[in-house]
Scaffold this motif. Structure first.
Motif, PDB file in Angstrom:
ATOM      1  N   ARG A 216       0.829  -1.211   0.000  1.00  0.00           N
ATOM      2  CA  ARG A 216       0.000   0.000   0.000  1.00  0.00           C
ATOM      3  C   ARG A 216       0.859   1.255   0.000  1.00  0.00           C
ATOM      4  NH1 ARG A 216      -2.470   1.115   5.614  1.00  0.00           N
ATOM      5  NH2 ARG A 216      -0.253   1.635   5.865  1.00  0.00           N
ATOM      6  N   ASP A 217       1.942   1.245   0.776  1.00  0.00           N
ATOM      7  CA  ASP A 217       2.777   2.432   0.926  1.00  0.00           C
ATOM      8  C   ASP A 217       3.853   2.557  -0.142  1.00  0.00           C
ATOM      9  OD1 ASP A 217       1.263   2.873   3.192  1.00  0.00           O
ATOM     10  OD2 ASP A 217       2.757   2.051   4.575  1.00  0.00           O
ATOM     11  N   GLY A 218       3.933   1.586  -1.052  1.00  0.00           N
ATOM     12  CA  GLY A 218       4.897   1.661  -2.137  1.00  0.00           C
ATOM     13  C   GLY A 218       6.264   1.099  -1.815  1.00  0.00           C
ATOM     14  N   ALA A 219       6.462   0.548  -0.608  1.00  0.00           N
ATOM     15  CA  ALA A 219       7.754  -0.052  -0.269  1.00  0.00           C
ATOM     16  C   ALA A 219       7.985  -1.314  -1.078  1.00  0.00           C
ATOM     17  CB  ALA A 219       7.802  -0.352   1.228  1.00  0.00           C
ATOM     18  N   LEU A 220       6.906  -2.017  -1.427  1.00  0.00           N
ATOM     19  CA  LEU A 220       6.969  -3.191  -2.295  1.00  0.00           C
ATOM     20  C   LEU A 220       6.063  -2.964  -3.494  1.00  0.00           C
ATOM     21  CD1 LEU A 220       6.663  -6.130   0.279  1.00  0.00           C
ATOM     22  CD2 LEU A 220       8.758  -5.167  -0.677  1.00  0.00           C
ATOM     23  N   SER A 221       6.425  -3.583  -4.623  1.00  0.00           N
ATOM     24  CA  SER A 221       5.576  -3.457  -5.812  1.00  0.00           C
ATOM     25  C   SER A 221       5.541  -4.726  -6.657  1.00  0.00           C
ATOM     26  CB  SER A 221       6.042  -2.286  -6.694  1.00  0.00           C
ATOM     27  OG  SER A 221       7.387  -2.475  -7.095  1.00  0.00           O
ATOM     28  N   ASP A 222       6.580  -5.561  -6.569  1.00  0.00           N
ATOM     29  CA  ASP A 222       6.677  -6.738  -7.441  1.00  0.00           C
ATOM     30  C   ASP A 222       5.871  -7.909  -6.891  1.00  0.00           C
ATOM     31  OD1 ASP A 222       8.396  -5.289  -9.025  1.00  0.00           O
ATOM     32  OD2 ASP A 222      10.202  -6.057  -8.038  1.00  0.00           O
ATOM     33  N   ASP A 223       5.230  -8.656  -7.813  1.00  0.00           N
ATOM     34  CA  ASP A 223       4.500  -9.858  -7.420  1.00  0.00           C
ATOM     35  C   ASP A 223       5.417 -10.908  -6.797  1.00  0.00           C
ATOM     36  OD1 ASP A 223       2.389  -8.585  -8.553  1.00  0.00           O
ATOM     37  OD2 ASP A 223       2.046 -10.028 -10.161  1.00  0.00           O
ATOM     38  N   ASP A 224       6.681 -10.976  -7.273  1.00  0.00           N
ATOM     39  CA  ASP A 224       7.570 -12.045  -6.812  1.00  0.00           C
ATOM     40  C   ASP A 224       7.910 -11.917  -5.330  1.00  0.00           C
ATOM     41  OD1 ASP A 224       9.541  -9.868  -7.055  1.00  0.00           O
ATOM     42  OD2 ASP A 224      11.017 -11.476  -6.856  1.00  0.00           O
ATOM     43  N   GLU A 225       7.581 -10.798  -4.721  1.00  0.00           N
ATOM     44  CA  GLU A 225       7.840 -10.640  -3.288  1.00  0.00           C
ATOM     45  C   GLU A 225       7.072 -11.666  -2.456  1.00  0.00           C
ATOM     46  OE1 GLU A 225       9.748  -8.565  -1.459  1.00  0.00           O
ATOM     47  OE2 GLU A 225      10.634  -7.481  -3.146  1.00  0.00           O
ATOM     48  N   VAL A 226       5.900 -12.067  -2.921  1.00  0.00           N
ATOM     49  CA  VAL A 226       5.078 -13.010  -2.150  1.00  0.00           C
ATOM     50  C   VAL A 226       4.937 -14.364  -2.831  1.00  0.00           C
ATOM     51  CG1 VAL A 226       3.761 -11.237  -0.944  1.00  0.00           C
ATOM     52  CG2 VAL A 226       2.969 -12.024  -3.182  1.00  0.00           C
ATOM     53  N   ALA A 227       5.427 -14.479  -4.065  1.00  0.00           N
ATOM     54  CA  ALA A 227       5.272 -15.726  -4.809  1.00  0.00           C
ATOM     55  C   ALA A 227       6.223 -16.796  -4.286  1.00  0.00           C
ATOM     56  CB  ALA A 227       5.524 -15.485  -6.290  1.00  0.00           C
TER      57      ALA A 227
END
Length: 449
Positions: free
Chosen positions: A105-116
């Motif tokens: 939400r805050d823009g610190a993360l954006s890539d899908d692979d962060e949780v994949a």
């Protein structure tokens, strides 16, 4: 309430043996496209999305989540696909939970692979075969906070982990890369000694937090979700393959879903619907099921009520309205008071649309019209099975509909749809599209409607 309180889409983030969902929750596998829509048909009070498919299977669609909210369902997201969708849809009312959601939400993360991640089958409890970046980040943050590694080492390890493909990323591959890159040896050794027991599973923590948040909400016996956006009935939405599974299409012989189809037939009758709605509202007040709104309607709502009243009676000029008031034995102050009261009644009906729906159907039964509309609903379901909407222009649909009712076109279709107990004008347009094609089919067949 029929069915379950909450439906939870969850998999590797919190395997079943560890989740401990409370009574009233139904656990389902990770969500794919169409699953949230199908869950909406079952009318739970809340839906939680934790895990969902990223590759190989179409991902859960933003629009089906918006659809669920327009149906009064509170939708939560966390940890994985749920965190991604919640970060994208929280301005529309989806409830995000946990640190991963906050980072997206805050823009610190954006890539899908962060949780994949890659995992084993459901039958084995979704064993993890790779390590999500968000868990690596959480573990390294913890290691820095307790002085196990330096912040410089944390940054180097994150960079090495990030460049690895998510399906092959593990702690072993990250630490092996660190040794090749001559990252501070004592830090790498300290991490090896700490893992895997000392790793932080942020996805699991956030998934548990989502379940707790859903339980807290449901314990308050919340009113149905009331989003402040208008759901748009687009061509892509209308052509979704799973959209044929609408309420009523799976239960044409009775039940809650079929009653909704019968209620839609009543909605198409306009004034008749409002007559029965007023009776239902009276009954609900009488038995204490609902109460008057805590706040009076605002001036805009009262003005809309005045405009609807004047349009329905052709009172276009101020002098026409004053003449009407005099003939009715009142004055403009009395008229304004009555309009404020009417606006309050409309507000009470809209605030309690889900509760009133059952009572309106009961009033339809008492009136003797249920059987006729039920037969029409069954016939329409069968005739339209597998047929796609014609996507006629909205203005033509509206003109034809109100001509059939012999009523003037309302000044505000959004208000009219809300007064019919519908979540938005998109749903009203869907009813008109189905009615349009059904009417044409019946006319071509020379059958009574």
């Amino acid at each position: 309430m029929m069915g379950v309180d909450a439906i939870l889409f969850i998999g590797p983030s919190l395997p079943e043996r560890e989740s401990g969902e409370p009574p009233g929750f139904e656990r389902r596998p990770p969500a794919a496209q169409g699953d949230v829509y199908r869950a909406t048909l079952e009318k739970p009070r809340a839906i939680g999305i934790v895990d969902g498919y990223f590759h190989g299977v179409p991902a859960v669609w933003h629009k089906e989540i918006l659809w669920a909210m327009t149906k009064g369902i509170h939708v939560f997201g966390a940890a994985s696909m749920g965190a991604l969708r919640a970060a994208e849809l929280h301005p529309f009312g989806m409830r995000g939970v946990g640190r991963i959601f906050e980072a997206y939400r805050d823009g610190a993360l954006s890539d899908d692979d962060e949780v994949a991640l890659t995992h084993g089958p459901e039958e084995l409890g979704y064993p993890g075969l790779s390590e999500p970046m968000v868990n690596i980040r959480a573990t390294l943050d913890s290691a820095v906070s307790v002085g196990l590694v330096t912040d410089a080492t944390r940054i180097e390890l994150l960079a090495l982990a990030k460049v690895q493909y998510y399906q092959s990323r593990t702690w072993e591959t990250v630490l092996a890369a660190a040794e090749c890159k001559a990252v501070r040896a004592e830090d790498v050794a300290a991490l090896r000694a700490r893992l895997p027991a000392g790793s932080i599973d942020q996805k699991r923590l956030d998934a548990r937090e989502l379940i707790d948040a859903m339980v807290c909400l449901l314990e308050t016996d919340p009113a149905p979700m009331q989003p402040d956006f208008a759901f748009e009935w687009t061509e892509m939405w209308a052509n979704a393959a799973w959209l044929d599974e609408r309420p009523g299409t799976r239960s044409v012989d009775g039940g809650d879903d079929f009653d909704e189809q019968v209620l839609n037939e009543l909605r198409l009758l306009g004034p008749r619907y409002f007559d029965l709605q007023e009776r239902a509202l009276l009954h609900a007040f009488a038995v204490g099921e609902i109460s008057a709104p805590e706040m009076p309607p605002d001036s805009e709502d009262v003005l809309k009520q005045v405009d609807a009243f004047r349009r329905a009676r052709g009172l276009t000029r101020r002098t026409d309205l004053e003449a009407w008031a005099a003939a009715a034995g009142t004055d403009m102050a009395g008229f304004e008071r009555m309009m404020a009261e009417e606006a309050t009644i409309r507000m009470a009906a809209q605030n309690n649309a889900a509760r009133l729906a059952v009572r309106i159907v009961d009033q339809l039964r008492l009136s003797g019209d249920y059987e006729r509309l039920a037969a029409r609903a069954r016939n329409k379901v069968e005739r339209l099975k597998g047929r796609k909407p014609l996507n006629s222009p909205r203005h033509l649909l509206l003109e034809r509909h109100f001509q059939r009712l012999d009523c003037e076109l309302p000044g505000d279709i959004d208000v009219y749809a809300a007064e019919l107990g519908l979540p938005n004008t998109g749903e009203f347009q869907r009813l008109l599209q189905n009615e349009d094609i059904y009417s044409r089919m019946m006319e071509e067949a020379g059958e009574e409607q």
